[in-house]
Design an enzyme around this catalytic site. Structure first.
Site, mmCIF file in Angstrom:
data_model
loop_
_atom_site.group_PDB
_atom_site.id
_atom_site.type_symbol
_atom_site.label_atom_id
_atom_site.label_comp_id
_atom_site.label_asym_id
_atom_site.label_seq_id
_atom_site.Cartn_x
_atom_site.Cartn_y
_atom_site.Cartn_z
ATOM 1 N N SER A 44 42.623 42.117 43.333
ATOM 2 C CA SER A 44 42.128 42.955 42.242
ATOM 3 C C SER A 44 43.089 44.109 41.957
ATOM 4 C CB SER A 44 40.733 43.487 42.569
ATOM 5 O OG SER A 44 40.766 44.477 43.582
ATOM 6 N N GLU A 45 43.637 44.711 42.998
ATOM 7 C CA GLU A 45 44.562 45.825 42.801
ATOM 8 C C GLU A 45 45.814 45.383 42.048
ATOM 9 O OE1 GLU A 45 44.337 49.281 43.649
ATOM 10 O OE2 GLU A 45 42.270 48.556 43.589
#
Length: 295
Positions: A44-45
């Site tokens: 996600s990052e």
């Protein structure tokens, strides 16, 4: 309410109380916030770098259906990884994820809970490492990204311009909780509050990040060199299962010319397309096998 800078201990306490209150009010129930799996949070990052949250929601889930673990990602072909990444932009991020997964599997498969070890992985910089530490391991970390920066600038540097990250980093450091001993105010909760308040500020006031000394306006994509690279890679991926292994320079040039003409732009010459392909090959996106360009 705003807190003046330089900030007193009382001012920082007031700032923290404000941010936590706004974070609770503005909390976004995003899918990657429902996990503590380091791989899923790392993904996600990386996806959220320079990509809107609305575009990542959906693509994150689809990626995990295709590559559910670090091992599955490492075992995939670069072509399949790039194919799944299409539409998210900045394709280097996908290759870096793939290379990092290979390194992790070679070293045992788990993401380390250590900033230095995380930053040794391809594509993992200080902000990504800090995000993994805070959101997966609930560790104290110095997580400075665009929404976080917006909050600090708006609240602690009102009206000031050319504020450097060097001025912000100590404040980010000192305001992050030391550990997860208080579940209502741990690193994970604190940074979610900053992210959500920052996203709100960007929708409701002139973007505070413009007052950062490092702020740059993103260049236009259509017609840019990045757009032409992305178009060439799409052509390569569309032909990756051909018996010959990939299209020829002539075939790629023809497809790119058609796409450029539909968009009202002049087509690239064959030498320009070859230079584009050589550039992509040097970065590991493709290779020339005989007369065929393969991913």
């Amino acid at each position: 309410m705003r807190v003046a800078s330089p900030v007193s201990p009382d001012g920082l306490a007031e700032f923290r109380g404000l941010v936590l209150a706004r974070g609770a009010e503005l909390y976004r129930d995003l899918p990657w916030r429902r996990t503590r799996d380091p791989y899923e949070i790392w993904l996600s990052e990386v996806m959220l770098q320079q990509t809107q949250t609305t575009r990542v929601d959906g693509r994150w889930q689809r990626w995990l259906s295709r590559f559910p673990t670090v091992g599955a990602l490492a075992a995939a072909s670069p072509a399949d990884v790039l194919d799944e990444w299409q539409g998210l932009g900045y394709n280097r991020r996908a290759l870096a994820l793939h290379r990092a997964a290979g390194e992790l599997v070679a070293g045992g498969g788990a993401l380390p809970a250590d900033a230095r070890a995380l930053q040794a992985l391809p594509g993992v910089g200080p902000a990504t490492a800090a995000g993994i530490l805070a959101f997966a391991f609930d560790q104290h970390a110095v997580y400075l990204e665009t929404n976080v920066r917006a909050v600090f600038l708006h609240e602690l540097f009102p009206g000031e311009g050319a504020v450097s990250d060097r001025e912000l980093l100590p404040l980010v450091d000192v305001t992050c909780p030391a550990d997860a001993s208080d579940p209502a105010d741990d690193p994970r909760t604190w940074y979610y509050a900053l992210l959500d308040y920052g996203a709100y500020l960007k929708r409701t006031v002139p973007n505070p990040s413009r007052r950062s000394s490092g702020h740059t306006r993103q260049s236009r994509f259509e017609g840019s060199h990045r757009q032409k690279r992305a178009a060439a890679l799409r052509v390569l991926l569309a032909h990756r299962e051909e018996a010959a292994g990939g299209p020829t320079l002539e075939a790629i040039s023809a497809e790119l010319a058609s796409e450029e003409e539909k968009s009202g732009r002049s087509p690239l010459s064959a030498p320009e397309v070859r230079a584009l392909l050589d550039e992509l090959a040097a970065e590991g996106f493709c290779r020339l096998v005989g007369d065929a360009w393969c991913v």
